[in-house]
Design a protein around this motif. Structure first.
Motif, PDB file in Angstrom:
ATOM      1  N   TYR A  68       0.837  -1.192   0.000  1.00 19.36           N
ATOM      2  CA  TYR A  68       0.000   0.000   0.000  1.00 19.36           C
ATOM      3  C   TYR A  68       0.877   1.249   0.000  1.00 19.36           C
ATOM      4  O   TYR A  68       2.052   1.204   0.371  1.00 19.36           O
ATOM      5  CB  TYR A  68      -0.939   0.011   1.220  1.00 19.36           C
ATOM      6  N   THR A  69       0.267   2.332  -0.405  1.00 12.82           N
ATOM      7  CA  THR A  69       0.979   3.609  -0.372  1.00 12.82           C
ATOM      8  C   THR A  69      -0.007   4.738  -0.096  1.00 12.82           C
ATOM      9  O   THR A  69      -1.165   4.660  -0.492  1.00 12.82           O
ATOM     10  CB  THR A  69       1.719   3.878  -1.694  1.00 12.82           C
ATOM     11  N   THR A  70       0.464   5.745   0.603  1.00 14.54           N
ATOM     12  CA  THR A  70      -0.349   6.950   0.750  1.00 14.54           C
ATOM     13  C   THR A  70       0.067   7.991  -0.287  1.00 14.54           C
ATOM     14  O   THR A  70      -0.520   9.056  -0.356  1.00 14.54           O
ATOM     15  CB  THR A  70      -0.205   7.548   2.168  1.00 14.54           C
ATOM     16  N   SER A  71       1.089   7.664  -1.071  1.00 15.41           N
ATOM     17  CA  SER A  71       1.545   8.588  -2.119  1.00 15.41           C
ATOM     18  C   SER A  71       0.716   8.361  -3.377  1.00 15.41           C
ATOM     19  O   SER A  71       1.036   7.504  -4.208  1.00 15.41           O
ATOM     20  CB  SER A  71       3.028   8.352  -2.425  1.00 15.41           C
ATOM     21  N   LEU A  72      -0.350   9.128  -3.498  1.00 17.02           N
ATOM     22  CA  LEU A  72      -1.276   8.911  -4.608  1.00 17.02           C
ATOM     23  C   LEU A  72      -0.823   9.681  -5.844  1.00 17.02           C
ATOM     24  O   LEU A  72      -1.431  10.662  -6.252  1.00 17.02           O
ATOM     25  CB  LEU A  72      -2.683   9.317  -4.187  1.00 17.02           C
ATOM     26  N   ASN A  73       0.249   9.186  -6.425  1.00 19.32           N
ATOM     27  CA  ASN A  73       0.735   9.734  -7.687  1.00 19.32           C
ATOM     28  C   ASN A  73       1.320   8.574  -8.498  1.00 19.32           C
ATOM     29  O   ASN A  73       1.439   7.450  -8.004  1.00 19.32           O
ATOM     30  CB  ASN A  73       1.807  10.808  -7.427  1.00 19.32           C
ATOM     31  N   ARG A  74       1.634   8.855  -9.725  1.00 17.56           N
ATOM     32  CA  ARG A  74       2.081   7.808 -10.657  1.00 17.56           C
ATOM     33  C   ARG A  74       3.305   7.059 -10.113  1.00 17.56           C
ATOM     34  O   ARG A  74       3.346   5.829 -10.129  1.00 17.56           O
ATOM     35  CB  ARG A  74       2.411   8.464 -12.016  1.00 17.56           C
ATOM     36  N   GLU A  75       4.258   7.810  -9.582  1.00 14.31           N
ATOM     37  CA  GLU A  75       5.493   7.184  -9.077  1.00 14.31           C
ATOM     38  C   GLU A  75       5.194   6.266  -7.889  1.00 14.31           C
ATOM     39  O   GLU A  75       5.704   5.149  -7.808  1.00 14.31           O
ATOM     40  CB  GLU A  75       6.500   8.259  -8.646  1.00 14.31           C
ATOM     41  N   GLY A  76       4.357   6.777  -6.976  1.00 13.88           N
ATOM     42  CA  GLY A  76       4.028   5.980  -5.801  1.00 13.88           C
ATOM     43  C   GLY A  76       3.313   4.700  -6.163  1.00 13.88           C
ATOM     44  O   GLY A  76       3.589   3.623  -5.617  1.00 13.88           O
ATOM     45  N   VAL A  77       2.426   4.779  -7.134  1.00 10.41           N
ATOM     46  CA  VAL A  77       1.661   3.605  -7.555  1.00 10.41           C
ATOM     47  C   VAL A  77       2.572   2.594  -8.252  1.00 10.41           C
ATOM     48  O   VAL A  77       2.538   1.395  -7.965  1.00 10.41           O
ATOM     49  CB  VAL A  77       0.493   4.039  -8.470  1.00 10.41           C
ATOM     50  N   LEU A  78       3.416   3.082  -9.153  1.00 11.79           N
ATOM     51  CA  LEU A  78       4.302   2.161  -9.881  1.00 11.79           C
ATOM     52  C   LEU A  78       5.299   1.480  -8.949  1.00 11.79           C
ATOM     53  O   LEU A  78       5.616   0.296  -9.103  1.00 11.79           O
ATOM     54  CB  LEU A  78       5.049   2.922 -10.994  1.00 11.79           C
ATOM     55  N   ARG A  79       5.774   2.251  -7.966  1.00 19.23           N
ATOM     56  CA  ARG A  79       6.688   1.665  -6.981  1.00 19.23           C
ATOM     57  C   ARG A  79       5.986   0.537  -6.203  1.00 19.23           C
ATOM     58  O   ARG A  79       6.560  -0.509  -5.931  1.00 19.23           O
ATOM     59  CB  ARG A  79       7.142   2.772  -6.023  1.00 19.23           C
ATOM     60  N   SER A  80       4.742   0.763  -5.859  1.00 16.04           N
ATOM     61  CA  SER A  80       3.989  -0.235  -5.110  1.00 16.04           C
ATOM     62  C   SER A  80       3.753  -1.491  -5.937  1.00 16.04           C
ATOM     63  O   SER A  80       3.853  -2.616  -5.437  1.00 16.04           O
ATOM     64  CB  SER A  80       2.632   0.355  -4.667  1.00 16.04           C
ATOM     65  N   VAL A  81       3.443  -1.290  -7.215  1.00 14.03           N
ATOM     66  CA  VAL A  81       3.216  -2.443  -8.093  1.00 14.03           C
ATOM     67  C   VAL A  81       4.487  -3.289  -8.185  1.00 14.03           C
ATOM     68  O   VAL A  81       4.452  -4.518  -8.057  1.00 14.03           O
ATOM     69  CB  VAL A  81       2.783  -1.963  -9.503  1.00 14.03           C
ATOM     70  N   GLU A  82       5.607  -2.607  -8.380  1.00 10.36           N
ATOM     71  CA  GLU A  82       6.874  -3.316  -8.512  1.00 10.36           C
ATOM     72  C   GLU A  82       7.202  -4.118  -7.251  1.00 10.36           C
ATOM     73  O   GLU A  82       7.618  -5.271  -7.317  1.00 10.36           O
ATOM     74  CB  GLU A  82       7.995  -2.299  -8.791  1.00 10.36           C
ATOM     75  N   LYS A  83       6.970  -3.484  -6.104  1.00 15.65           N
ATOM     76  CA  LYS A  83       7.281  -4.159  -4.837  1.00 15.65           C
ATOM     77  C   LYS A  83       6.351  -5.342  -4.610  1.00 15.65           C
ATOM     78  O   LYS A  83       6.772  -6.406  -4.150  1.00 15.65           O
ATOM     79  CB  LYS A  83       7.163  -3.151  -3.685  1.00 15.65           C
ATOM     80  N   ALA A  84       5.078  -5.165  -4.932  1.00 12.28           N
ATOM     81  CA  ALA A  84       4.108  -6.252  -4.739  1.00 12.28           C
ATOM     82  C   ALA A  84       4.494  -7.459  -5.607  1.00 12.28           C
ATOM     83  O   ALA A  84       4.443  -8.613  -5.161  1.00 12.28           O
ATOM     84  CB  ALA A  84       2.705  -5.772  -5.079  1.00 12.28           C
ATOM     85  N   LEU A  85       4.894  -7.175  -6.843  1.00 10.85           N
ATOM     86  CA  LEU A  85       5.298  -8.269  -7.743  1.00 10.85           C
ATOM     87  C   LEU A  85       6.539  -8.977  -7.211  1.00 10.85           C
ATOM     88  O   LEU A  85       6.645 -10.208  -7.240  1.00 10.85           O
ATOM     89  CB  LEU A  85       5.575  -7.704  -9.141  1.00 10.85           C
ATOM     90  N   SER A  86       7.468  -8.186  -6.723  1.00  7.72           N
ATOM     91  CA  SER A  86       8.711  -8.754  -6.200  1.00  7.72           C
ATOM     92  C   SER A  86       8.426  -9.674  -5.008  1.00  7.72           C
ATOM     93  O   SER A  86       8.971 -10.779  -4.906  1.00  7.72           O
ATOM     94  CB  SER A  86       9.636  -7.608  -5.804  1.00  7.72           C
TER      95      SER A  86
END
Lengths: 467, 448
Positions: A68-86
């Motif tokens: 999860y992230t509280t950073s509701l922007n493109r970078e925050g979302v993409l970072r979260s996706v990458e981490k979740a996949l990892s």
């Protein structure tokens, strides 16, 4: 939910699928909670809190990662996706998690609100709480009072790679009052609260001075009351006490995640008798007085689940994952407190179905017993693996010759839920379900709003603690 | 981002012309590894920024805050707080925010292994805890095992010019074990929590959980009556947390909701009981450099050989009595108004060996676990809890396991006699370091 949030959710979904996820679920949440507290004539706090963020859950070859992230922007979302996949990739050697499939759904639900509590002048809200609180403080015998007004607006959006797109917005408002009275060396507190699903119009339409006067009067009386003699009693339980008992002691044991890990006393009992044939228990997403959960946090429609049908265990509550392990579908019970958690199996509105007796008929023939009243109860705790429960109940009454008579304080009841439900010999017709904006159900560190209740019931054998 | 949020919030607050203001920012990075009977099932991870602003105009006070998605979000928080605070009535008891912030030196509150997370290590650890139970006893299996790890940075500043910052790690490990033997089943849980994992021993944790579950097999109730009781450390901890800690908080005392009101200097418990609150104690869960409004944590004696010698204060309650805060302001989240609460509670050890106490029981219970202690009433002092794991002892001999009975009593009567004694061994359980306690007489509701 704003378009921006939906766009961010779509971004997370598409990116996760593009990068190899087998299944993706994205949740976005925005929640406001406002609470005004007066304590002994002084404004103790006016606090407002906000929860907002996005969570992405991915499944890769049986491994699951939720970030999860509280950073509701493109970078925050993409970072979260990458981490979740990892994370998911790193776990797929340990366990293989599966999900039951669901039908695609697109829907939205919003509680009808005539007066948005957010728009009401803070001075008006504070003025009401102050008036009630200071009025109580003037009463003889009352030593301390806490009065609270609170509201909550919870907006959620769930989307998944199998076609879910569901949003909901639920508004709750509530008023609570706790009075402490002292008599000699005995101090006792009594609490009561009312919560409405809707807007500030409910606060305006109630007479809160009368409501709090009842609490204060009871506190004064109960400070002069005795504790019950410890022992086993015939007991009549009111609507709230039944709700607490069934939610805590039976409801948690019927949650499928506890069943699959062997942590529930109900494991292996589907099709078997677990209660008196007078008892039917359901978990229902939307019910009068309860907390509305039209869809769970996996986007599964939450209808009515018949957990116990005339004493026979019929179904466990489940999520998409737990349903797959149970070999059944999801009952729509995957819920989260907020985006900082992953979903677990929770109850929604869990209650006992009414039958046909009047409340008076339940007292008939009880020469000595206890009338267990849930109002002001502190709550309960249960060990679902063995069915042991304990509840701290509000001020209650000793029953003598078919009548509730002497008020008693400090009532704690305990027992084994299967024994208790098997010993139910009468169920009334006065169904009542309630919810609470000041509290909820706790499990694994998460609190969610629930509804609970039922009709009055009579139990032949209940252990009651006292001095 | 944490300092950008702080700086922007402080600037905004200055512009709005508040008499006083305070900004509290938290950056919390957490990871949870969750395992079931099948092994490691999932990992939940994330980072959140939490902000709380407390603004004061005259004696009007408003706290506003929550999660923020970007630095600019604080604009809405501060402007909303500004609108609300003007409409509020004055708090006649308000004096001021803390005028001097500070920080104590506290050791072992950052575990580098948690801060620089090696996820694989903790995934393996959960997997090990899932598998280990069956090795300890073939009748046992782990139903769930979890590890929660977090790295928290905090910064607090207020209009009096002070700024304090710290960092801390937290670790919580829990395991639930079930034992099946013939037609009987029994469950037990064990947990560890602290600022670091230096004292954590997974084998010890699993073994204790399995032993607890085995001990609960074939439990039955005892008859209703009065018994001697030994409360093991986790049960005594639960008692203190539910009944005594709230009564020691100054807000409860000032509002007449504590049985300890007006008892300073008086003997309230057995002379064998000494209780200390210490936020500077190394490595415990409640150890930290300053409290939730920037006052340095410290050690203070609350109960000295049974005599009440102090309460716990935040700045608001301390100001009411024209005294110093004890560094015990607590907020579950920054947007909530602070109030006094414990940091770490340390109870002095006694001189008794546990075995000796048990051998001397004529008709008693040794209680290892209860449920529902939190339902006890701190306002009246009435203790109520249901025994979940205990043994019945008669003439110094363990007769059978017990569960499902209710223990009840006025805690200020139960613990007042000097016959109450403590063991020489203590356990660290989260925010508590306590021994086991012997109570000569407690009411038990069971059979009959």
């Amino acid at each position: 939910m704003t378009t921006t949030y939906e766009e961010l959710a779509s971004l997370a979904l598409e990116e996760a699928l593009k990068r190899g996820a087998d299944h993706v679920l994205v949740r976005v949440q925005e929640k406001w909670y406002e609470s005004i507290t007066y304590d002994c004539g002084v404004l103790k706090s006016y606090s407002v809190g906000r929860v907002t963020g996005l969570g992405v859950k991915v499944l890769v070859s049986g491994g699951v990662g939720y970030v999860y992230t509280t950073s509701l922007n493109r970078e925050g979302v993409l970072r979260s996706v990458e981490k979740a996949l990892s994370i998911a990739r790193s776990l797929n050697t340990y366990t293989k998690v599966g999900y039951v499939s669901i039908k695609p759904v697109k829907d939205s639900f919003k509680v009808s609100v005539r007066v948005d509590p957010y728009d009401v002048d803070p001075e008006v809200k504070v003025g009401l709480v102050k008036e009630v609180n200071t009025s109580s403080m003037r009463k003889d015998g009352i030593k301390s009072v806490i009065t609270r007004l609170a509201y909550e607006v919870d907006k959620r959006y769930v989307t998944s790679s199998d076609g879910v797109s569901v949003e909901s917005e639920v508004t709750l408002v509530g008023f609570s009052h706790t009075a402490v009275a002292k008599y000699g060396m005995v101090s006792e507190r009594v609490s009561n609260s009312k919560t409405f699903v809707g807007g500030y119009e409910f606060i305006v339409s109630h007479d809160w001075l009368t409501f709090t006067d009842e609490v204060d009067t009871l506190a004064i009386k109960v400070s002069q009351a005795k504790t019950p003699t410890p022992g086993t009693y015939v007991a009549v339980l009111d609507n709230e006490a039944v709700g607490l008992l069934v939610h805590e002691a039976f409801g948690h044991a019927s949650e499928g995640d506890l069943v699959i890990t062997g942590s529930s006393v109900l494991r292996g009992l589907v099709g078997g008798r677990v209660a008196s044939e007078l008892i039917s228990i359901v978990d229902e997403g939307v019910v009068d007085g309860g907390y509305p959960v039209p869809y769970d946090d996996e986007g599964v429609s939450k209808g009515r689940t018949v957990v116990v049908n005339e004493g026979v265990l019929n179904e466990f509550l489940s999520s998409r994952y737990v349903g797959s392990r149970l070999g059944r579908g999801s009952t729509g019970n995957a819920r989260v407190q907020d985006i900082t958690y992953d979903s677990i199996v929770r109850q929604t509105n869990y209650y006992v179905m009414p039958r046909d007796l009047s409340v008076d008929e339940l007292f008939e023939g009880v020469s000595y017993g206890i009338y267990v009243v849930g109002r002001g109860a502190s709550g309960g705790e249960v060990d679902p693996s063995i069915g042991t429960y304990t509840f701290s109940i509000g001020p209650s009454y000793i029953i003598k010759n078919s009548e509730p008579t002497e008020l008693v304080r400090g009532v704690v009841v305990s027992g084994n839920i299967l024994e208790t439900l098997m010993s139910v010999d009468a169920v009334a017709k006065d169904l009542k379900v309630i919810t609470n904006v000041f509290g909820g159900c706790g499990k694994d560190g998460q609190t969610v709003r629930v509804g609970f209740g039922g009709p009055h019931i009579r139990v032949r054998k209940l252990v009651v603690g006292g001095l | 981002m944490i300092y950008d949020i702080l700086e922007r919030s402080l600037k905004l607050c200055s512009r709005y012309g508040f008499n006083e203001f305070e900004v509290y920012v938290v950056d919390n990075v957490s990871t949870e590894v969750l395992g079931s009977d099948k092994g490691v099932e999932r990992v939940v991870s994330g980072e959140e920024f939490l902000v709380g602003v407390r603004v004061v105009m005259g004696r009007r006070v408003c706290v506003y805050g929550g999660m923020v998605s970007r630095v600019e979000d604080v604009d809405v928080l501060v402007s909303s707080a500004s609108k609300i605070v003007k409409t509020l009535p004055e708090d006649r008891e308000w004096v001021s925010l803390p005028k001097k912030l500070g920080s104590s030196v506290v050791e072992d509150v950052v575990d580098v292994g948690i801060k620089d997370l090696d996820l694989g290590r903790y995934v393996e650890l959960v997997n090990y805890m899932v598998r280990k139970s069956g090795d300890v006893d073939r009748r046992a299996f782990t139903t769930d095992a979890n590890i929660y790890l977090s790295y928290v940075r905090r910064v607090i500043a207020n209009s009096y010019g002070g700024v304090v910052e710290d960092e801390k790690t937290k670790a919580s490990v829990s395991v639930n074990v079930k034992v099946v033997d013939g037609g009987d089943e029994s469950g037990y849980s064990e947990s560890y929590s602290g600022s670091n994992l230096s004292r954590f021993n997974p084998d010890e944790l699993i073994t204790k959980a399995v032993e607890g579950a085995v001990r609960g097999l074939r439990s039955k109730r005892v008859t209703t009556g009065t018994y001697e009781v030994v409360l093991m450390p986790r049960v005594f901890t639960s008692l203190i947390n539910s009944l005594i800690a709230p009564a020691l908080c100054a807000d409860q005392v000032q509002k007449g909701r504590s049985p300890l009101k007006g008892m300073l200097g008086l003997k309230v418990f057995s002379e064998n009981i000494t209780v200390v609150d210490d936020g500077t104690y190394p490595g415990m869960l409640g150890s930290r450099c300053f409290d939730d409004e920037g006052i340095p944590t410290k050690r203070k004696v609350l109960i000295d050989k049974g005599v009440l010698v102090g309460y716990l204060y935040d700045t608001y309650t301390a100001n009411i009595e024209s005294r110093e805060s004890t560094g015990n302001a607590f907020r579950p989240t920054p947007h909530v108004t602070p109030k006094p609460w414990i940091s770490n509670i340390l109870v002095d050890r006694g001189s008794y060996e546990l075995d000796m106490l048990v051998r001397e029981l004529r008709n008693g219970l040794v209680v290892y676990d209860v449920i529902g202690m939190w339902l006890s009433n701190p306002v009246s002092g009435l203790l109520n809890a249901t025994v979940a794991n205990a043994v019945y002892v008669e003439g110094g001999e363990v007769k059978h396991p017990v569960k499902g009975v209710v223990i009840t009593g006025d805690v200020y009567e139960l613990l007042k006699t000097d016959e109450v004694v403590l063991t020489s061994n203590k356990e660290v359980l989260g925010r508590y370091e306590v021994p086991a306690i012997y109570i000569p007489k407690i009411s038990v509701a069971g059979e009959g």
